[in-house]
Design a protein around this motif. Structure first.
Motif, PDB file in Angstrom:
ATOM      1  N   ALA A  15       0.856  -1.186   0.000  1.00 31.37           N
ATOM      2  CA  ALA A  15       0.000   0.000   0.000  1.00 31.37           C
ATOM      3  C   ALA A  15       0.891   1.234   0.000  1.00 31.37           C
ATOM      4  CB  ALA A  15      -0.925   0.007   1.213  1.00 31.37           C
ATOM      5  N   GLY A  16       1.001   1.880  -1.132  1.00 29.72           N
ATOM      6  CA  GLY A  16       1.814   3.085  -1.214  1.00 29.72           C
ATOM      7  C   GLY A  16       3.279   2.794  -1.457  1.00 29.72           C
ATOM      8  N   GLN A  17       4.113   3.751  -1.098  1.00 33.55           N
ATOM      9  CA  GLN A  17       5.547   3.644  -1.333  1.00 33.55           C
ATOM     10  C   GLN A  17       6.181   2.599  -0.422  1.00 33.55           C
ATOM     11  OE1 GLN A  17       7.683   7.291  -0.773  1.00 33.55           O
ATOM     12  NE2 GLN A  17       9.656   6.442  -1.407  1.00 33.55           N
ATOM     13  N   LEU A  18       7.065   1.790  -1.017  1.00 35.64           N
ATOM     14  CA  LEU A  18       7.770   0.763  -0.265  1.00 35.64           C
ATOM     15  C   LEU A  18       9.213   1.203  -0.010  1.00 35.64           C
ATOM     16  CD1 LEU A  18       6.539  -2.446  -2.135  1.00 35.64           C
ATOM     17  CD2 LEU A  18       5.699  -1.523   0.026  1.00 35.64           C
ATOM     18  N   HIS A  19       9.698   0.942   1.205  1.00 37.77           N
ATOM     19  CA  HIS A  19      11.060   1.313   1.580  1.00 37.77           C
ATOM     20  C   HIS A  19      11.866   0.046   1.854  1.00 37.77           C
ATOM     21  CE1 HIS A  19       9.763   5.527   2.199  1.00 37.77           C
ATOM     22  NE2 HIS A  19       8.649   4.963   2.670  1.00 37.77           N
ATOM     23  N   VAL A  20      13.061  -0.020   1.302  1.00 41.43           N
ATOM     24  CA  VAL A  20      13.957  -1.159   1.491  1.00 41.43           C
ATOM     25  C   VAL A  20      15.096  -0.720   2.408  1.00 41.43           C
ATOM     26  CG1 VAL A  20      15.463  -2.841   0.393  1.00 41.43           C
ATOM     27  CG2 VAL A  20      13.365  -2.111  -0.760  1.00 41.43           C
ATOM     28  N   LEU A  21      15.222  -1.330   3.561  1.00 41.22           N
ATOM     29  CA  LEU A  21      16.205  -0.921   4.571  1.00 41.22           C
ATOM     30  C   LEU A  21      17.470  -1.770   4.539  1.00 41.22           C
ATOM     31  CD1 LEU A  21      13.765  -0.278   7.574  1.00 41.22           C
ATOM     32  CD2 LEU A  21      14.486   1.284   5.748  1.00 41.22           C
ATOM     33  N   ARG A  22      17.766  -2.367   3.429  1.00 38.83           N
ATOM     34  CA  ARG A  22      18.930  -3.245   3.285  1.00 38.83           C
ATOM     35  C   ARG A  22      20.218  -2.429   3.325  1.00 38.83           C
ATOM     36  NH1 ARG A  22      21.635  -5.766  -1.336  1.00 38.83           N
ATOM     37  NH2 ARG A  22      22.240  -7.916  -0.835  1.00 38.83           N
ATOM     38  N   THR A  23      21.191  -2.930   4.083  1.00 33.04           N
ATOM     39  CA  THR A  23      22.501  -2.286   4.204  1.00 33.04           C
ATOM     40  C   THR A  23      23.583  -3.249   3.735  1.00 33.04           C
ATOM     41  OG1 THR A  23      22.927  -3.114   6.442  1.00 33.04           O
ATOM     42  CG2 THR A  23      21.633  -1.074   6.249  1.00 33.04           C
ATOM     43  N   PRO A  24      24.807  -2.750   3.521  1.00 31.49           N
ATOM     44  CA  PRO A  24      25.906  -3.664   3.152  1.00 31.49           C
ATOM     45  C   PRO A  24      26.121  -4.766   4.180  1.00 31.49           C
ATOM     46  CG  PRO A  24      26.535  -1.402   2.700  1.00 31.49           C
ATOM     47  CD  PRO A  24      25.223  -1.335   3.424  1.00 31.49           C
ATOM     48  N   LEU A  25      25.864  -4.474   5.452  1.00 38.76           N
ATOM     49  CA  LEU A  25      26.029  -5.495   6.484  1.00 38.76           C
ATOM     50  C   LEU A  25      24.981  -6.596   6.317  1.00 38.76           C
ATOM     51  CD1 LEU A  25      27.579  -6.440   8.917  1.00 38.76           C
ATOM     52  CD2 LEU A  25      26.138  -4.996  10.364  1.00 38.76           C
ATOM     53  N   ASP A  26      23.777  -6.222   5.933  1.00 39.69           N
ATOM     54  CA  ASP A  26      22.755  -7.237   5.649  1.00 39.69           C
ATOM     55  C   ASP A  26      23.209  -8.139   4.513  1.00 39.69           C
ATOM     56  OD1 ASP A  26      20.295  -6.653   7.342  1.00 39.69           O
ATOM     57  OD2 ASP A  26      20.653  -4.678   6.471  1.00 39.69           O
ATOM     58  N   ALA A  27      23.785  -7.539   3.487  1.00 41.86           N
ATOM     59  CA  ALA A  27      24.243  -8.315   2.337  1.00 41.86           C
ATOM     60  C   ALA A  27      25.368  -9.267   2.711  1.00 41.86           C
ATOM     61  CB  ALA A  27      24.698  -7.373   1.222  1.00 41.86           C
ATOM     62  N   ALA A  28      26.165  -8.893   3.721  1.00 43.26           N
ATOM     63  CA  ALA A  28      27.294  -9.725   4.132  1.00 43.26           C
ATOM     64  C   ALA A  28      26.878 -10.909   4.994  1.00 43.26           C
ATOM     65  CB  ALA A  28      28.313  -8.872   4.885  1.00 43.26           C
ATOM     66  N   LEU A  29      25.689 -10.863   5.541  1.00 39.23           N
ATOM     67  CA  LEU A  29      25.230 -11.964   6.392  1.00 39.23           C
ATOM     68  C   LEU A  29      24.908 -13.191   5.544  1.00 39.23           C
ATOM     69  CD1 LEU A  29      22.825 -10.097   8.840  1.00 39.23           C
ATOM     70  CD2 LEU A  29      25.097 -11.008   9.354  1.00 39.23           C
ATOM     71  N   PRO A  30      25.223 -14.382   6.035  1.00 35.86           N
ATOM     72  CA  PRO A  30      24.928 -15.600   5.264  1.00 35.86           C
ATOM     73  C   PRO A  30      23.433 -15.901   5.251  1.00 35.86           C
ATOM     74  CG  PRO A  30      25.739 -16.201   7.434  1.00 35.86           C
ATOM     75  CD  PRO A  30      25.878 -14.701   7.336  1.00 35.86           C
ATOM     76  N   PHE A  31      23.019 -16.608   4.228  1.00 33.01           N
ATOM     77  CA  PHE A  31      21.653 -17.113   4.148  1.00 33.01           C
ATOM     78  C   PHE A  31      21.676 -18.536   4.678  1.00 33.01           C
ATOM     79  CE2 PHE A  31      18.394 -19.343   1.463  1.00 33.01           C
ATOM     80  CZ  PHE A  31      17.277 -18.794   2.086  1.00 33.01           C
ATOM     81  N   VAL A  32      20.976 -18.773   5.803  1.00 35.44           N
ATOM     82  CA  VAL A  32      21.041 -20.061   6.491  1.00 35.44           C
ATOM     83  C   VAL A  32      19.626 -20.631   6.584  1.00 35.44           C
ATOM     84  CG1 VAL A  32      21.878 -21.313   8.506  1.00 35.44           C
ATOM     85  CG2 VAL A  32      22.955 -19.143   7.857  1.00 35.44           C
TER      86      VAL A  32
END
Length: 214
Positions: free
Chosen positions: A31-48
């Motif tokens: 609903a409305g504008q979407l905000h993505v709060l992803r940071t470089p640290l998020d990208a560095a975390l593993p997907f488990v």
């Protein structure tokens, strides 16, 4: 002694708790504008993917905690329930005013972890992630146990931390969402404790409201 007025009050609190927890579904859509709060640290975390297990354990953890407190000490339950109501409704307002979105990865593989992650994704939309209610709810449970007895809080800590870690390790949330969830839990517990002390009169011969929530 439970008077009709007390019974009605307790029933109203339980209904309000159930309604506030269910209210998330009403705003869990774009609903409305979407905000993505992803940071470089998020990208560095593993997907488990296997962390989907503690993520899914959140609901049993929440249900068992509420049942335990409701069955053993109503004042403790009232504070915890009120904290959940405050947290849930506050989060709903934030979701309506500042809606966020999490970019989910493509999940491949037929193992237990990938299957559970796909199950989570299929049953939850990637919206309304800040603050993380998994984080806030698990933290409220841990606080309630710790205020009851420190040993109980320590016993609940590993599962609480695993649930919080799972929110980012299976890409259901970003680190900002976790920080928001922790702050929301702290504020909701403080507000619920203050309201309980302020408006719940102590009975003669009973523990005072200020001490009963510990």
């Amino acid at each position: 002694m439970l008077t009709p007025r007390r019974i009605i009050g307790r029933a109203a609190l339980v209904v309000a708790l159930a309604a506030s927890l269910a209210s998330y579904e009403l705003v869990n859509h774009p609903a409305g504008q979407l905000h993505v709060l992803r940071t470089p640290l998020d990208a560095a975390l593993p997907f488990v993917p296997l962390f989907a297990i503690p993520y899914l354990l959140y609901l049993p953890y929440l249900a068992l905690t509420l049942l335990l407190f409701g069955a053993t000490n109503w004042r403790r339950f009232a504070v915890l329930a009120l904290a959940f109501i405050i947290a849930s409704l506050s989060a709903d307002v934030i979701y309506l005013l500042f809606q966020t979105y999490v970019q989910r990865p493509m999940v491949v593989g037929d193992g237990l972890g990938p299957q559970l992650v796909r199950f989570v994704y299929a049953h939850d939309q990637p919206y309304n992630d800040f603050p993380s209610l998994h984080t806030a709810g698990a933290t409220l449970c841990a606080i309630a146990y710790a205020r009851w007895r420190p040993a109980y809080g320590l016993a609940a800590l590993p599962l609480t931390l695993a649930i919080i870690a799972a929110t980012v390790l299976i890409r259901q949330h970003y680190l900002a969402d976790v920080a928001g969830g922790l702050a929301l839990a702290a504020l909701a517990w403080w507000a619920a404790s203050w309201l309980t002390r302020r408006f719940a009169p102590a009975r003669a011969g009973s523990v005072s409201p200020a001490r009963s929530i510990r």
